[in-house]
Design an enzyme around this catalytic site. Structure first.
Site, short mmCIF file in Angstrom:
data_model
loop_
_atom_site.label_atom_id
_atom_site.label_comp_id
_atom_site.label_asym_id
_atom_site.label_seq_id
_atom_site.Cartn_x
_atom_site.Cartn_y
_atom_site.Cartn_z
CG ASP A 32 -2.04 0.98 1.16
OD1 ASP A 32 -3.19 0.55 1.21
OD2 ASP A 32 -1.76 2.20 1.05
CG HIS A 102 -8.45 -3.19 -2.30
ND1 HIS A 102 -9.45 -2.51 -2.99
CD2 HIS A 102 -8.13 -2.40 -1.25
CE1 HIS A 102 -9.71 -1.36 -2.38
NE2 HIS A 102 -8.93 -1.27 -1.32
CG HIS A 104 -6.81 -2.84 3.13
ND1 HIS A 104 -6.04 -1.73 2.87
CD2 HIS A 104 -8.02 -2.60 2.58
CE1 HIS A 104 -6.77 -0.86 2.18
NE2 HIS A 104 -7.97 -1.35 2.00
#
Ligand SMILES: [Zn+2]
Length: 150
Positions: A32, A102, A104
């Site tokens: 990220d 997505h 995380h």
């Protein structure tokens, strides 16, 4: 957001730079750009899917499998990691910012400053049973449902 304007599709295509740490035929994982903690990474399907409703079941299984692998790897990586959060934001109301599914994977440690504020209201058994029935009925209509809806 279309696949053509999607930053994650750009990363998958190799048109946008990323620090990639995993790739197979179905998913990719990369760091990220604005990590909540050092090591915060994202696992994405290669095929554009804006939200969970658009995600093929097989892609979802591989997405989870790789997130699971990398969450386990996080603990042995040498990065500060006393625990791990796996987090999916599906929809803008749920804080989804990039409209390409997505997961995380976020390493956690005491004092890392992360918080989720919620009211955690009490719901009685009748309310919980009604909530369960509503979700169960909706799940039974989904063609991808493979488990037993009880
Ligand atoms: Zn995309």
């Amino acid at each position: 957001m279309t696949a053509e304007s999607c930053v994650f599709c750009g990363i998958v295509a190799g048109d946008i730079e990323a620090s990639t740490l995993y790739a197979d035929d179905t998913v990719m994982a990369f760091m990220d750009l604005k990590p909540m903690t050092a090591g915060h990474l994202l696992v994405v399907p290669r095929r554009h899917a804006a939200g969970l409703d658009d995600l093929p079941d097989a892609d979802g299984r591989q997405l989870w499998s790789v997130a699971h692998l990398l969450a386990r790897a996080m603990r042995g990586s040498g990065l500060r990691c006393e625990g791990v959060n796996l987090f999916v934001a599906d929809g803008k109301a749920a804080w989804q910012e990039v409209l390409h599914v997505h997961i995380h994977v976020i390493p956690r440690f005491r004092g890392d400053g992360m918080r989720i504020h919620a009211d955690f209201p009490d719901r009685d058994r009748a309310q919980l049973d009604a909530d369960a029935a509503a979700i169960r009925d909706a799940a039974a209509t989904l063609e991808d449902a493979t488990g037993t809806v009880t």
